[in-house]
Design an enzyme around this catalytic site. Structure first.
Site, mmCIF file in Angstrom:
data_model
loop_
_atom_site.group_PDB
_atom_site.id
_atom_site.type_symbol
_atom_site.label_atom_id
_atom_site.label_comp_id
_atom_site.label_asym_id
_atom_site.label_seq_id
_atom_site.Cartn_x
_atom_site.Cartn_y
_atom_site.Cartn_z
ATOM 1 N N TYR A 94 -52.885 -0.876 26.039
ATOM 2 C CA TYR A 94 -53.271 -2.260 26.310
ATOM 3 C C TYR A 94 -54.778 -2.399 26.418
ATOM 4 O O TYR A 94 -55.505 -1.405 26.477
ATOM 5 C CB TYR A 94 -52.583 -2.782 27.579
ATOM 6 C CG TYR A 94 -53.137 -2.236 28.882
ATOM 7 C CD1 TYR A 94 -52.920 -0.910 29.259
ATOM 8 C CD2 TYR A 94 -53.881 -3.053 29.733
ATOM 9 C CE1 TYR A 94 -53.429 -0.427 30.452
ATOM 10 C CE2 TYR A 94 -54.388 -2.565 30.937
ATOM 11 C CZ TYR A 94 -54.167 -1.255 31.290
ATOM 12 O OH TYR A 94 -54.669 -0.769 32.464
ATOM 13 N N LYS A 123 -55.904 4.263 27.253
ATOM 14 C CA LYS A 123 -55.528 3.105 28.084
ATOM 15 C C LYS A 123 -54.047 2.794 27.871
ATOM 16 O O LYS A 123 -53.672 1.826 27.211
ATOM 17 C CB LYS A 123 -56.414 1.901 27.753
ATOM 18 C CG LYS A 123 -56.375 0.816 28.828
ATOM 19 C CD LYS A 123 -57.542 -0.122 28.698
ATOM 20 C CE LYS A 123 -57.427 -1.346 29.580
ATOM 21 N NZ LYS A 123 -57.429 -1.036 31.017
HETATM 22 N N1 PMP Z 1 -60.267 2.513 35.165
HETATM 23 C C1 PMP Z 1 -58.986 2.104 35.192
HETATM 24 C C2 PMP Z 1 -57.925 3.070 35.626
HETATM 25 C C3 PMP Z 1 -58.655 0.790 34.813
HETATM 26 O O1 PMP Z 1 -57.371 0.386 34.825
HETATM 27 C C4 PMP Z 1 -59.688 -0.103 34.433
HETATM 28 C C5 PMP Z 1 -59.406 -1.532 34.094
HETATM 29 N N2 PMP Z 1 -58.527 -1.684 33.028
HETATM 30 C C6 PMP Z 1 -61.008 0.369 34.421
HETATM 31 C C7 PMP Z 1 -61.257 1.686 34.798
HETATM 32 C C8 PMP Z 1 -62.144 -0.521 34.015
HETATM 33 O O2 PMP Z 1 -62.180 -0.703 32.613
HETATM 34 P P1 PMP Z 1 -62.791 -2.004 31.965
HETATM 35 O O3 PMP Z 1 -64.192 -2.102 32.457
HETATM 36 O O4 PMP Z 1 -62.721 -1.761 30.510
HETATM 37 O O5 PMP Z 1 -61.949 -3.151 32.433
#
Ligand code: PMP
Length: 285
Positions: free
Chosen positions: A33, A149
């Site tokens: 995602y 992710k």
């Molecule tokens: N680490 C984790 C485990 C996350 O779930 C997220 C948010 N999706 C992030 C870091 C931050 O990523 P981003 O800045 O791309 O939202």
């Protein structure tokens, strides 16, 4: 106003949006995602989010559901149909639907794609940023590829719930050497007593946050001191400032860790400045 979701080629009322019970996302968490910020009806850092999605798909040998350009069009259309000015757009891609069996389904099985969008509670977010949030530390019990992710987020769910039960907004996950990996849904940062920004380097242990990467660029632009290295919980307790980064919270000051105030217990100057200037470094499309 009724919400609209995009599901496998169609825009449908959110409440009626469905994928089948044999979808591999549902059966195996076999999906990935993205969460992209929406600001002023525009996507923030779409290019970086599409590149990360592409990487997640490739690492899991999953088929691309459509070109990044086509997906960008669907994301914008979902934002438009839901009248989201400031909020997030969520994209999920799974390995599709097939009779439940562990190995990959046959080549050509179409991936499932869902896109939704929702508005931020901007007042609540700004209040949180002005006050700062509390975090608690919990052991990091995740697998060794959290750089992908994936929708397999059970340890993150348990960590976040533990935080909520202790009155905190976020959990910081800690490796077996007492060092913070990242937040349950954010990247973790501290500012040392001598004013250096510290965050863990990219590896299989953390998600390569898009907000993190933009903040790294902003730090370089502003000429601030930066050390990309792991930091311990003890170091975080003694830090001058702490904050988290994510697409939904941007730069969010942390004012307590495990009930101990960080610095003077108020949002830090550097974290607040990075939050204020964040969008001057971001890319809009
Ligand atoms: N680490 C984790 C485990 C996350 O779930 C997220 C948010 N999706 C992030 C870091 C931050 O990523 P981003 O800045 O791309 O939202």
């Amino acid at each position: 106003m009724s919400r609209i979701a995009y599901v496998n080629g169609q825009y449908v009322p959110h409440g009626q949006a469905q994928v089948g019970i044999e979808d591999r996302g549902y059966q195996f968490a076999d999906g990935v995602y993205e969460v992209c910020e929406v600001r002023g009806f525009r996507l923030v850092d779409e290019r970086r989010h599409m590149a990360r999605l592409d990487r997640s798909l490739r690492e899991l040998r999953m088929a691309h559901p459509m070109t990044p350009k086509a997906l960008g069009i669907v994301m914008r259309e979902t934002v438009r149909r839901n009248r989201v000015r400031d909020g997030i757009v969520y994209v999920q891609v799974t390995r599709g639907e097939m009779r439940r069996d562990f190995p990959f389904p046959p080549d050509g099985t179409p991936p499932s794609v869902v896109v939704t969008a929702r508005s931020h509670d901007t007042v609540k977010l700004e209040k949180q940023a002005a006050e700062g949030i509390a975090v608690v530390t919990v052991p990091d019990i995740r697998w060794q590829r959290v750089d992908i992710k994936s929708v397999a987020l059970l340890p993150n769910v348990l960590a976040k719930q533990a935080a909520r039960e202790q009155g905190a907004r976020e959990a910081w996950l800690v490796d077996d050497q007492g060092r913070v990996t990242e937040g349950a849904s954010s990247n973790a940062w501290i500012v040392t007593r001598d004013g250096k920004l510290v965050t863990r380097p990219l590896s299989g242990d953390i998600l390569p946050g898009i907000t993190r990467s933009v903040v790294v660029d902003l730090i370089a632009r502003e000429g601030l001191g930066f050390e990309e290295r792991p930091f311990t919980v003890q170091e975080a307790y003694a830090a001058r400032e702490a904050f988290v980064t994510s697409a939904s919270q941007l730069v969010m000051p942390v004012v307590s860790i495990d009930g101990r105030p960080v610095g003077n217990g108020a949002p830090g100057l550097i974290a607040s400045a990075l939050r204020r200037d964040y969008h001057s470094q971001a890319e809009f499309s």
